[in-house]
Design an enzyme around this catalytic site. Sequence first.
Site, short mmCIF file in Angstrom:
data_model
loop_
_atom_site.label_atom_id
_atom_site.label_comp_id
_atom_site.label_asym_id
_atom_site.label_seq_id
_atom_site.Cartn_x
_atom_site.Cartn_y
_atom_site.Cartn_z
N GLU A 176 32.84 57.75 51.97
CA GLU A 176 33.86 58.79 52.16
C GLU A 176 34.90 58.76 51.02
O GLU A 176 35.75 59.64 50.94
CB GLU A 176 34.53 58.67 53.53
CG GLU A 176 35.27 57.37 53.82
CD GLU A 176 34.36 56.25 54.36
OE1 GLU A 176 33.25 56.07 53.82
OE2 GLU A 176 34.79 55.54 55.30
N CYS A 281 28.38 45.18 42.16
CA CYS A 281 27.80 44.06 42.91
C CYS A 281 27.08 43.11 41.98
O CYS A 281 26.72 42.01 42.36
CB CYS A 281 26.84 44.57 43.97
SG CYS A 281 25.39 45.31 43.24
N GLU A 384 34.50 37.55 47.68
CA GLU A 384 34.23 38.59 46.67
C GLU A 384 35.54 39.32 46.41
O GLU A 384 36.13 39.89 47.34
CB GLU A 384 33.19 39.57 47.23
CG GLU A 384 32.82 40.65 46.24
CD GLU A 384 31.79 41.64 46.80
OE1 GLU A 384 31.87 42.02 47.98
OE2 GLU A 384 30.90 42.04 46.02
P1 NAD Z 1 31.71 49.15 52.62
O1 NAD Z 1 30.88 48.14 53.33
O2 NAD Z 1 33.15 49.22 52.94
O3 NAD Z 1 31.13 50.63 52.87
C1 NAD Z 1 29.77 50.94 52.67
C2 NAD Z 1 29.37 52.07 53.60
O4 NAD Z 1 29.53 51.62 54.95
C3 NAD Z 1 30.21 53.32 53.45
O5 NAD Z 1 29.37 54.44 53.52
C4 NAD Z 1 31.17 53.26 54.64
O6 NAD Z 1 31.52 54.53 55.11
C5 NAD Z 1 30.37 52.52 55.68
N1 NAD Z 1 31.22 51.70 56.57
C6 NAD Z 1 32.40 51.12 56.25
N2 NAD Z 1 32.89 50.47 57.32
C7 NAD Z 1 32.02 50.64 58.33
C8 NAD Z 1 31.97 50.20 59.68
N3 NAD Z 1 32.93 49.44 60.20
N4 NAD Z 1 30.92 50.56 60.44
C9 NAD Z 1 29.93 51.32 59.92
N5 NAD Z 1 29.93 51.77 58.65
C10 NAD Z 1 30.95 51.43 57.85
O7 NAD Z 1 31.47 48.90 51.05
P2 NAD Z 1 32.19 49.60 49.83
O8 NAD Z 1 33.60 49.10 49.73
O9 NAD Z 1 31.95 51.06 49.83
O10 NAD Z 1 31.33 49.00 48.60
C11 NAD Z 1 31.61 47.75 48.01
C12 NAD Z 1 30.71 46.66 48.55
O11 NAD Z 1 29.33 47.03 48.36
C13 NAD Z 1 30.87 45.34 47.82
O12 NAD Z 1 30.83 44.30 48.76
C14 NAD Z 1 29.66 45.28 46.90
O13 NAD Z 1 29.26 43.99 46.52
C15 NAD Z 1 28.64 45.94 47.75
N6 NAD Z 1 27.53 46.45 46.96
C16 NAD Z 1 26.33 45.80 47.05
C17 NAD Z 1 25.27 46.23 46.29
C18 NAD Z 1 23.94 45.53 46.38
O14 NAD Z 1 22.94 46.11 45.95
N7 NAD Z 1 23.88 44.32 46.91
C19 NAD Z 1 25.40 47.34 45.44
C20 NAD Z 1 26.64 48.00 45.40
C21 NAD Z 1 27.69 47.54 46.17
#
Ligand code: NAD
Length: 499
Positions: A176, A281, A384
């Site tokens: 979002e 990441c 992280e």
């Molecule tokens: P996030 O976990 O906050 O959000 C990811 C998705 O989950 C979003 O679409 C969000 O709307 C949804 N979400 C958030 N809270 C939620 C909840 N309580 N219940 C259900 N859905 C929920 O992550 P972010 O801040 O958008 O991205 C950064 C993170 O992603 C970092 O930890 C990074 O390391 C990780 N990441 C990992 C990879 C990989 O391939 N391992 C790649 C990119 C990013």
Amino acid sequence: MQELTHYIGGAHVKGTSGRFADVYNPATGEVQAKVPLANADEMAQAVDIAAKAQPAWAATNPQRRARVMMKFVDLLNRDMDKLAEALSREHGKTLPDAAGDVQRGLEVAEYCIGAPEMLKGDFTDGAGPGIDMYSMKQALGVTAGITPFNFPAMIPMWMFAPAIVCGNAFILKPSERDPSVPLMLAELMEEAGLPKGILQVVNGDKEAVDAILDHDVIQSIGFVGSTPIAEYIYGRGCSNGKRVQCFGGAKNHMIIMPDADMDKAADALIGAGYGAAGERCMAISVAVPVGDETADRLIEKLVPRIEKLKVGPYTGGNDVDYGPVITAAAKANILSLIESGVTQGADLVVDGRDFNLQGYEDGYFVGPHLFDNVTKEMDIYKKEIFGPVLSCVRAQSYEEAIGLAMDHEYGNGTAIFTRDGDAARDFASRINIGMVGINVPIPVPLAYHTFGGWKKSVFGDLNQHGPDAFKFYTRTKTVTSRWPSGIKEGGEFNFKPME
Ligand code: NAD
């Protein structure tokens, strides 16, 4: 104020839940749009449309499905600058970095052009007398993906390109924080010839995610984001009987051996540690020089390079190295972890805490930071940070260095810088981490290999893109068929055993 939409059934559709989230320009702190947050009813409408459209798409031959990908790749190239600008405006990363975000997704779409080959299946001629055996790879049906803010073009494409080329319908729930590029990608897929309803974008937060997790018709879920949410989605999705793959957070170590080319190692750490403000990441957030002499030489090389970094908005010219972080909350979290590093006794060798950008005082900029003498017990090592903060942990031996990386709970990526082939081979063979660089700081595999970490960086067993994606987005059906001989000669009345 711009009101963004969902993309459902081939059209931009306004949100009806009455709930919205603010989409910021992270460089200025201004709200530039509102994104609707879907409820379970809106998600169910998209699922119904997907379920109706999917059988005809699955019945379209794979070559024709692949041609949609071919055209999509052309359109991405046509619109590259437009996509990069929209991405930078909501995410904050520099324009070349935003174009790289699109490019790394485009490459997976390109790989998916090979779908007819990937989906061919296996055939055994004459598995027994008159018996043939063959395996088909069939689409799952309606699939879904939930993606993070940090790669708003690449990660959606890593999911929807293979899902769709395999004959599935796909519902994307993007972050979002930066939903505009995913909406643009859905439009481009339709311009490329994709039937309506096969790729839909439903914006939202936890409520929309839970609606995906609990919807009976959705067969599989791909997730990329932070580890606690990955764990939650994996648990609830699997217990609802879905196929789920979740990719989580990271803390990537780079080991610098005494024989490494120290200039190259320092250059690599600058790009991998501070590029995209550390919001990758696969960023390197921990440098592990082996021996104090190596550590001293490394710090000496790093400091002037860090001090030269130019932090600014994506509109600030070609020499901007990195932009703001995504939200005020992200900035506050990074700064509080930096404070914890100081209180817990690490040496803050480069202190960016008073960084201020004239004219952008309300933007979410964080100056670059370098900590030395970080230890395993400190929060800046365990957690992280996802910001422009590099921690140096000094190891006294190679064994201690590899042990550090192996003992950390995350296992996404790692790297070793050395001139010694034996050390590099030993490292690659023993390390319990999914993606390894040898004199390469961000070892993101190309589209035709697979991407995935180990340990708490992943939940599930197949990686993203490459051949694993074709496994994740298909089901195998194996047919054993027997055509007894003798039919040609007319009726046979004696029951004969198989010869
Ligand atoms: P996030 O976990 O906050 O959000 C990811 C998705 O989950 C979003 O679409 C969000 O709307 C949804 N979400 C958030 N809270 C939620 C909840 N309580 N219940 C259900 N859905 C929920 O992550 P972010 O801040 O958008 O991205 C950064 C993170 O992603 C970092 O930890 C990074 O390391 C990780 N990441 C990992 C990879 C990989 O391939 N391992 C790649 C990119 C990013």
